[in-house]
Design an enzyme around this catalytic site. Structure first.
Site, PDB file in Angstrom:
ATOM      1  N   LYS A  61       0.780  -1.236   0.000  1.00  0.00           N
ATOM      2  CA  LYS A  61       0.000   0.000   0.000  1.00  0.00           C
ATOM      3  C   LYS A  61       0.815   1.291   0.000  1.00  0.00           C
ATOM      4  O   LYS A  61       0.329   2.327  -0.468  1.00  0.00           O
ATOM      5  CB  LYS A  61      -0.977  -0.005   1.178  1.00  0.00           C
ATOM      6  CG  LYS A  61      -2.138  -0.972   0.987  1.00  0.00           C
ATOM      7  CD  LYS A  61      -3.368  -0.255   0.528  1.00  0.00           C
ATOM      8  CE  LYS A  61      -4.413  -1.164  -0.050  1.00  0.00           C
ATOM      9  NZ  LYS A  61      -5.621  -0.472  -0.476  1.00  0.00           N
ATOM     10  N   ASP A 118      -8.052   0.164   6.584  1.00  0.00           N
ATOM     11  CA  ASP A 118      -8.155  -1.048   7.401  1.00  0.00           C
ATOM     12  C   ASP A 118      -6.814  -1.309   8.061  1.00  0.00           C
ATOM     13  O   ASP A 118      -6.634  -2.285   8.765  1.00  0.00           O
ATOM     14  CB  ASP A 118      -8.518  -2.239   6.521  1.00  0.00           C
ATOM     15  CG  ASP A 118      -7.412  -2.515   5.533  1.00  0.00           C
ATOM     16  OD1 ASP A 118      -6.431  -3.172   5.928  1.00  0.00           O
ATOM     17  OD2 ASP A 118      -7.483  -2.053   4.393  1.00  0.00           O
TER      18      ASP A 118
END
Ligand SMILES: Cc1ncc(COP(=O)(O)O)c(C=O)c1O
Length: 404
Positions: free
Chosen positions: A77, A124
């Site tokens: 990410k 998340d």
């Protein structure tokens, strides 16, 4: 909605739009990769060839890109957050993004010209960690919000990078709406999200270009070994990663590109439901979306990457938590001779889908429809390592979520 079967072929008519796909041209993504390569932590992540598992499953080859070492962040990410912040800075100070490498981006001159921004994100865990990491590098503030139920260890990893962090009582998509409102009210507040909506497309577009580096590296690693993949299995939450990967792979191989299967948790099956609807319109899912695959617990497809997926993905599949858990165990204790991959719940989901297609019941029909057999060369990504180490142990050591 009761699902029988747990997969569908994509029968959506072509969108006639090529803009999102064009953003994922390998030449454009190579420029993004060069930006990432200017970071001291950059290294191409390994493409693990699971030859012995492929032998056992009677397929031609299984190639798993292991994103756990990426930038020391345990998931892919950071690729998106870092490039989005760079492109945002370039736009803000009025310079071409190609000129903004790591040294320029982190320089006192740029810091001075920017002033004090606050970058705000919903996560998340993995995306927020990437935003916190990138913001810390450029000396800017980050505030990160997480949906309810997120494990404190993920929050701690974010706070350790100097960001403020909170766990909300909302689900993922509602937390995004909350952070978007907060950013609008915050002086020099900027929401950094891999979700897009009307009027908010620049940053998510840059994030997906950042994610595209995973697939570009994989395509090149396969080419260097003289291998052309026949299938791509790719996991989706909002679908930014799946869309980016599918776009890069489709562009890289052209007309003869691999058959792509999008994998979701059955608890957050918005792409699957959109495919079932069949007219190209998006179907959203609400509620708590309870799943161990935290990175996939998103109920609203990203409209930019949906354009790519509706045009280029051939199948949409859903898996259950035990399928992901089984893949985590198999990757962690591989067939003798294969390399070990520590893969987290969302990370192992695409492998969980492949295993269920070949050895399970619920996706057997998908295996036949997708033509997976002895000549198949299958590309997958383990998108994270053990980002929730406690749960990793419960699953891999203690056998939580046993096979069904
Ligand atoms: C490890 C991991 N894999 C996959 C995904 C899915 O990415 P996207 O939300 O872009 O579909 C996420 C998202 O957070 C993730 O953390």
């Amino acid at each position: 909605m009761e699902k029988t079967p747990m997969w569908t072929a994509n029968r959506i008519p072509p969108s006639g739009k090529a803009q999102s796909l064009a953003m994922m041209e390998p030449s454009a993504i190579e420029k993004v990769r060069r930006f990432h390569a200017s970071f001291p932590e950059y290294a191409q992540t390994p493409l693990v060839s699971l030859d012995n598992l492929a032998g056992e499953l009677n397929v031609g080859g299984i190639y798993l890109k292991d994103e756990s070492p990426r930038f020391g962040l345990n998931s892919f990410k950071g690729l998106g957050a870092s490039y989005a912040l760079a492109a945002f800075i370039a736009k803000t100070v009025g310079m071409p993004v190609e000129e903004l490498d790591y040294a320029a981006m982190t320089s006192p001159e740029i810091r001075e010209r920017l002033g004090d921004f606050t970058f705000i994100a919903t996560t998340d865990g993995n995306h927020g960690r990437g935003v916190a990491w990138a913001a810390e590098k450029i000396g800017q503030k980050a505030i990160i919000y997480m949906p309810k139920g997120c494990p404190p260890v993920k929050l701690d990893n974010i706070k350790r990078l100097g960001a403020e962090g909170y766990i909300t009582e909302l689900n993922y998509d509602d937390t995004i709406r909350f952070t978007a409102e907060l950013a609008a009210k915050t002086p020099k507040g900027v929401i950094v999200q891999d979700q897009a909506w009307e009027g908010y497309t620049d940053i998510p577009g840059w994030i997906m270009q950042g994610y595209g580096v995973v697939a570009l590296e994989a395509c090149k690693q396969l080419s260097e070994r003289g291998i052309k993949p026949t299938h791509l299995l790719v996991q989706a939450g909002v679908g930014a990663f799946a869309g980016a990967s599918t776009g890069v792979v489709a562009n890289f191989y052209g007309k003869d590109h691999p058959t792509t299967i999008v994998v979701e948790s059955e608890a957050a099956d918005c792409h699957y439901r959109s495919a079932i609807r069949g007219d190209g319109e998006i179907v959203n899912v609400g509620g708590d979306m309870n799943t161990i695959m935290a990175g996939l617990a998103c109920g609203e497809p990203n409209p930019i990457t949906w354009e790519i997926l509706r045009d280029k993905a051939s199948f949409f599949a859903c898996i259950k938590d035990p399928h992901a858990a089984r893949a985590m165990r198999i990757l962690g204790a591989p067939v003798k001779g294969d390399g070990r991959v520590v893969s987290g719940e969302s990370g192992a989901s695409a492998m969980g889908c492949l295993l269920e297609m070949i050895t399970g019941g619920s996706l057997k029909g998908l295996r036949e429809a997708a033509g997976i057999g002895p000549d198949s060369r299958i590309l997958l990504v383990s998108t994270e390592g053990d980002t929730d180490p406690g749960n990793y142990r419960r699953i891999v050591w203690e056998g939580a979520y046993p096979s069904i």
